[in-house]
Design a protein around this motif. Structure first.
Motif, mmCIF file in Angstrom:
data_model
loop_
_atom_site.group_PDB
_atom_site.id
_atom_site.type_symbol
_atom_site.label_atom_id
_atom_site.label_comp_id
_atom_site.label_asym_id
_atom_site.label_seq_id
_atom_site.Cartn_x
_atom_site.Cartn_y
_atom_site.Cartn_z
ATOM 1 N N LEU A 137 0.854 -1.185 0.000
ATOM 2 C CA LEU A 137 0.000 0.000 0.000
ATOM 3 C C LEU A 137 0.896 1.243 0.000
ATOM 4 N N GLN A 138 0.273 2.411 0.019
ATOM 5 C CA GLN A 138 1.018 3.648 -0.237
ATOM 6 C C GLN A 138 2.184 3.866 0.725
ATOM 7 N N GLU A 139 1.945 3.761 2.035
ATOM 8 C CA GLU A 139 3.031 4.053 2.978
ATOM 9 C C GLU A 139 4.136 3.006 2.888
ATOM 10 N N GLN A 140 3.766 1.763 2.566
ATOM 11 C CA GLN A 140 4.776 0.724 2.386
ATOM 12 C C GLN A 140 5.601 0.993 1.127
ATOM 13 N N SER A 141 4.928 1.411 0.046
ATOM 14 C CA SER A 141 5.626 1.719 -1.210
ATOM 15 C C SER A 141 6.613 2.863 -1.029
ATOM 16 N N GLU A 142 6.234 3.862 -0.243
ATOM 17 C CA GLU A 142 7.129 4.999 0.004
ATOM 18 C C GLU A 142 8.390 4.566 0.743
ATOM 19 N N ILE A 143 8.236 3.656 1.713
ATOM 20 C CA ILE A 143 9.394 3.128 2.450
ATOM 21 C C ILE A 143 10.315 2.362 1.505
ATOM 22 N N ILE A 144 9.724 1.506 0.680
ATOM 23 C CA ILE A 144 10.492 0.691 -0.265
ATOM 24 C C ILE A 144 11.253 1.583 -1.247
ATOM 25 N N ASP A 145 10.612 2.633 -1.748
ATOM 26 C CA ASP A 145 11.262 3.545 -2.696
ATOM 27 C C ASP A 145 12.457 4.256 -2.059
ATOM 28 N N LEU A 146 12.329 4.641 -0.793
ATOM 29 C CA LEU A 146 13.438 5.303 -0.092
ATOM 30 C C LEU A 146 14.659 4.382 0.000
ATOM 31 N N VAL A 147 14.420 3.134 0.360
ATOM 32 C CA VAL A 147 15.524 2.174 0.498
ATOM 33 C C VAL A 147 16.139 1.883 -0.860
ATOM 34 N N LYS A 148 15.322 1.755 -1.897
ATOM 35 C CA LYS A 148 15.824 1.484 -3.252
ATOM 36 C C LYS A 148 16.709 2.624 -3.742
ATOM 37 N N ARG A 149 16.457 3.840 -3.252
ATOM 38 C CA ARG A 149 17.280 4.991 -3.642
ATOM 39 C C ARG A 149 18.563 5.076 -2.810
ATOM 40 N N GLY A 150 18.747 4.130 -1.889
ATOM 41 C CA GLY A 150 19.951 4.112 -1.074
ATOM 42 C C GLY A 150 19.865 4.934 0.189
#
Length: 496
Positions: free
Chosen positions: A60-73
């Motif tokens: 969901l949205q808040e989970q996707s935002e966390i994942i995107d942050l980690v993927k960006r390093g």
């Protein structure tokens, strides 16, 4: 190793290698290895557009935002009560890590490491928190590191010619002072780290403080030199932290920050790597509150409050425990459940969760009497050994027993040696695969989730004069282990 190359390439490379006086096979291997390393360094943590699923569902949205942050390093720190998808997000990210990428997951103990191993792939190394400092520094000391120093350890290095009572007070306070110091970033021991004995007269306070500080400083000086001196794992961490170590990894994961040494958390946060840390602020409030997250300016602090696992009734029970037992403010409690992921398929087992070992033994007797197939998740080897030794040495004095041994003796006195000797083979022969009921303590249950949970009646209420905050933590863990239903009818501590 000989590499077969096309003739035209082989002839061209042979001339180059002869000019440089190097072996053609070594030249090709080095060239290919260099290109592979370049590819690895440019590759993202998560390959291409591979979809990530959190606990079997699209994020969901808040989970996707966390994942995107980690993927960006970016370094990300998640906090929130049980059931807010902290571990699920962490596990989902680890599973999408390419096979040529290497991750490290720090655990608080070997026991936690054993329970978490099944959740992660082989390119994630699970490391217990004191492993790195032990590997780096333990060889500098003749004795194996301990978890706690003793007064005899201090006396062996810093002998004081004083009355036994005064000397014992100083040694015990020295141990506590060293322990407090070993969990801070300060380079030297000062009065700020001093732990004074309780109930000392004012006229003795200043003199004792000076002696304790001097003894602590002398012991620490000896530690920095190495050799024949006792050290704790916490002291090793302090020494390792001073070396400003670099952790060789592509990403770092921590599932239970609240159980880690604060200096290890500091080391992790200082690494120039992507990292995802998660913690439950109610599990170890004193430890979590001692970490100043604001000092790590690049870290993203994300507070999770929405439940991804519990229904309205379960949220009500959990919040009651948080407010009444752990004194949590309403703003930090769980909010509404997500309707999108309410429907789940039963795939696990049911469990009976007890406060302590006494409750586990009682539930085992009940399971035997009612003909249930059960299995105990806790390791009971220590209790078995104590029971065997108590039979061979029946005249043991209760005054000389440790806390754990006193508990074992209490269980023996309550249920009887004969009954326990009949029960133990049944527990040992029980199988996790065929059991329909799992029996465990709240402490061990923290590593698991179950379809349905029944709480035992041995949990401690805040109205009990012996109640401590840790008792409330155990109940909080127990009420947050289920996926579907929780039965609290027998739990007298919960009058909801």
């Amino acid at each position: 190793m000989n590499i077969n190359l096309p003739d035209d390439i082989s002839n061209s490379l042979s001339e180059v290698c002869m000019e440089r006086n190097i072996d053609i096979n070594k030249f090709v291997i080095d060239l290919v290895s260099e290109e592979i390393e370049k590819f690895k360094s440019k590759s993202p943590l998560v390959v291409g557009n591979r979809e990530i699923y959190v606990a079997g569902y699209k994020p969901l949205q808040e989970q996707s935002e966390i994942i995107d942050l980690v993927k960006r390093g970016e370094p990300v720190v998640l906090s929130g009560p049980a059931g807010t998808s902290k571990t699920s997000v962490l596990t989902a990210l680890s599973l999408t890590l390419p096979s040529f990428k290497y991750g490290v997951l720090f655990t608080s103990s070997n026991e936690e490491k054993k329970h978490l191993r099944r959740k992660f792939l082989r390119n994630i190394e699970l490391v217990s928190q004191f492993s790195y400092p032990y590997r780096a520094l333990a060889s500098n000391y003749k004795e194996k590191p301990k978890f706690y120093l003793t007064t005899s350890d201090i006396e062996a290095i810093c002998y004081l010619d004083l009355k036994p009572e005064t000397k014992d007070q100083i040694y015990r306070s020295t141990i506590k002072t060293l322990e407090r110091f070993s969990r801070t970033r300060e380079p030297s021991i000062s009065s700020h780290h001093l732990v004074l004995p309780k109930f000392i007269k004012k006229d003795r306070k200043e003199r004792l403080a000076a002696l304790i500080l001097d003894t602590s400083q002398k012991y620490w000086e000896k530690i920095t030199l190495g050799g024949n001196i006792s050290v704790t794992y916490s002291i090793l961490m302090k020494l390792w932290h001073a070396t400003k170590p670099v952790i060789n990894s592509d990403i770092i994961f921590v599932d239970n920050v609240h159980n880690l040494h604060p200096l290890l958390v500091d080391i992790i946060m200082m690494q120039k790597l992507p990292k995802l840390l998660a913690y439950d602020e109610f599990m170890n409030q004193a430890e979590v509150e001692s970490i100043d997250w604001a000092q790590y300016k690049n870290a993203h602090l994300v507070q999770l409050r929405n439940s991804y696992r519990f229904d309205e009734e379960s949220i009500k029970i959990t919040n009651t425990v948080l407010k009444k037992f752990l004194k949590a403010p309403a703003a930090k409690c769980l909010k509404k459940p997500f309707k999108e992921i309410e429907e789940k398929l039963a795939c696990g087992k049911s469990a009976i969760i007890c406060y302590g070992l006494k409750g586990v033994i009682r539930e085992c007797f009940r399971a035997v009497n009612t003909g249930q197939r059960f299995h105990v998740l806790d390791c009971l080897d220590g209790f078995y050994s104590y029971l065997e030794s108590s039979i061979s040495k029946p005249n043991r004095s209760n005054d000389s027993l440790s806390y754990k041994s006193s508990l074992y003796q209490e269980i023996i006195d309550l249920f009887g040696e004969r009954s326990l000797l009949k029960l133990i083979p049944l527990i040992q022969r029980s199988s996790l695969e065929v059991a329909n009921t799992l029996i465990t303590t709240a402490k061990t249950s923290a590593y698991f989730e179950f379809d349905n949970v029944t709480l035992s009646d041995d949990f401690i209420s805040p109205s009990d004069p012996n109640y401590t905050l840790q008792d409330g933590v155990y109940l909080y863990v127990a009420v947050s282990r289920h996926r579907f239903k929780i039965n609290i009818k027998e739990c007298n501590a919960l009058n909801i």
